[in-house]
Structure formats: structure tokens, C-alpha cells
Design an enzyme around this catalytic site. Structure first.
Site, PDB file in Angstrom:
ATOM      1  N   SER A  31       0.300   0.263  -1.668  1.00 17.39           N
ATOM      2  CA  SER A  31       1.557   1.012  -1.199  1.00 17.39           C
ATOM      3  C   SER A  31       2.214   0.029   0.012  1.00 17.39           C
ATOM      4  CB  SER A  31       1.254   2.506  -0.632  1.00 17.39           C
ATOM      5  OG  SER A  31       2.429   3.140  -0.273  1.00 17.39           O
ATOM      6  N   SER A  83       5.922   7.809  -1.810  1.00 19.64           N
ATOM      7  CA  SER A  83       4.987   8.308  -0.679  1.00 19.64           C
ATOM      8  C   SER A  83       4.160   7.298  -0.245  1.00 19.64           C
ATOM      9  CB  SER A  83       4.471   9.466  -1.220  1.00 19.64           C
ATOM     10  OG  SER A  83       3.608   9.981  -0.025  1.00 19.64           O
ATOM     11  N   GLU A  84       4.206   6.829   1.142  1.00 24.75           N
ATOM     12  CA  GLU A  84       3.236   5.737   1.649  1.00 24.75           C
ATOM     13  C   GLU A  84       1.879   5.657   1.295  1.00 24.75           C
ATOM     14  OE1 GLU A  84       3.035   6.275   6.284  1.00 24.75           O
ATOM     15  OE2 GLU A  84       4.945   6.541   5.511  1.00 24.75           O
ATOM     16  N   ASN A  85       1.320   7.123   1.118  1.00 25.46           N
ATOM     17  CA  ASN A  85      -0.024   7.243   0.784  1.00 25.46           C
ATOM     18  C   ASN A  85      -0.370   6.811  -0.663  1.00 25.46           C
ATOM     19  OD1 ASN A  85       1.326   9.738   0.129  1.00 25.46           O
ATOM     20  ND2 ASN A  85      -0.523  10.847   0.239  1.00 25.46           N
TER      21      ASN A  85
END
Length: 216
Positions: free
Chosen positions: A87, A45-47
Site C-alpha cells: 500500500s 484505503s492505506e491499510n
């Protein structure tokens, strides 16, 4: 089987052992529910999370475990969290094997538009531009038609997410690739004919002599 399930199940067949895969918000988040048995992949997840699992059952959500859109996700044993800079370092550094994103439009050459919604305030483009540019493979998971209009168009009328051409688009009607920058019909969904796909696609499609059905 509803449209979103068809799309998610078919995209899951693109997963390969050991891949680092980024899932965008919307339909892509469903893919974690359909990983083929025995296949081990790492969802990012990019967060700032690697090791996302299926969407948690109601009542089992954790307030600190969310996807990039703020929706609840689960974490598998061995998952790790990190800051946004790390990330995006993974994304921009070319370390993501595949990203699966939603789409508003994909044109006949394989360009994606997915960050600006007409008539709505948009807080920002999120990580889509970085993902389309940095991931080794880009798959778009979206419905074929919205409000009676094809989302696979001759030319995108919305701002492009990236100048890079995507690899594959999966809809509830078809799988379409872009070899040589030309939209090519690869598969049709169960019960959907080639003629159905062509009539619901604004972009000109290359149609091979034999088009198999999705194996979902």
C-alpha cells in the site's frame, strides 16, 4: 444539508474517470457516497484495500473490512487487499492520483497540519506525511471554523504534515486553491457570501472579481 455533506459532495466533483484515490479518515470517507453517476474510480484505503465502496448500512459491516481509522467500509466487486508495505509502495511511488485528507490547519501558502492534536496523545502520524508528499494531487476536506477559530490560518502553529503545498481545500463555506502559493477563493458554498468567507478566514485571501457558487 449539513457541513460534512456539503464538503463531501463538492470534493466528489474533483474525481475523474479511472483515478486511484486515497481517502483519509473522517469527512473524506463520506466522498465514496457521492461519486457522480457513471464515473468509475478506484478508492484506496492505506491499510491495504483498493476498491472501497460506500459506508455499509448498519448491520452489514464486515469485521475485516475497515478504513485506516478502523471504521467499517464496504468492498466493491473486484476489490483487492494487500499488505501495508504494498500500500505504501503505491503511495510513495507516486501512483495515487489524488488523496483527500482531513485537516487541523491550512495556512495562506497552502501548507497542511493534520497529524498532531493539541493536548491529546497521538499514536503516530499515520500515512498523512507519505500521502501529502507522494500523491499527485492533494485535496483537504475540513470544516472552515472550529471552536470559533478559523482553520485557514496565516501560518500553521501546529507541526506541518509536509513541506509540499496542497492543491485545494474544500470547506462548508468555500473552495480555496493555492496558485503561486497564495490562498485564492475559487467558489463559495450556496447561500454563503464572499464577505462571509473573508470574515471567517484568518489567512489573507485573493478574491477574484467574480466568484461562482459551488455546483452541488
Amino acid at each position: 444539508m449539513d457541513a460534512q455533506t456539503i464538503i463531501a459532495r463538492r470534493v466528489a466533483l474533483e474525481l475523474r474517470q479511472g483515478m486511484l484515490v486515497n481517502l483519509g479518515i473522517g469527512i473524506p470517507t463520506l466522498i465514496a457516497n457521492y461519486v457522480p453517476e457513471g464515473l468509475h474510480v478506484f478508492f484506496q484505503s492505506e491499510n491495504g484495500l483498493i476498491g472501497t465502496g460506500p459506508i455499509p448500512e448498519q448491520g452489514l459491516e464486515h469485521p475485516l473490512l475497515t478504513d485506516a481509522g478502523g471504521r467499517p467500509i464496504s468492498a466493491l466487486p473486484g476489490a483487492c487487499t494487500f499488505d501495508s508495505a504494498t500500500s505504501f509502495g503505491l503511495i510513495r511511488g507516486g501512483h495515487v492520483d489524488m488523496t483527500v485528507l482531513g485537516g487541523l490547519q491550512v495556512d495562506g501558502e497552502g501548507h497542511l497540519a493534520n497529524w498532531m492534536i493539541p493536548g491529546k496523545m497521538v499514536p503516530g502520524m499515520g500515512g498523512a506525511m507519505d500521502l501529502v508528499t507522494g500523491a499527485r494531487r492533494v485535496v483537504v476536506a475540513m470544516q472552515h471554523v472550529a471552536k470559533g477559530k478559523s482553520k485557514i490560518v496565516k501560518k500553521c502553529t501546529l507541526p506541518l504534515t509536509s513541506a509540499r503545498v496542497i492543491d485545494l481545500v474544500v470547506t462548508e463555506m468555500a473552495v480555496i486553491g493555492f496558485p503561486g502559493g497564495r490562498a485564492t477563493l475559487i467558489e463559495t458554498a450556496p447561500g454563503v457570501s464572499v464577505a462571509d468567507v473573508v470574515s471567517n478566514t484568518e489567512a489573507e485571501l485573493i478574491v477574484p472579481a467574480a466568484v461562482p457558487a459551488m455546483a452541488i
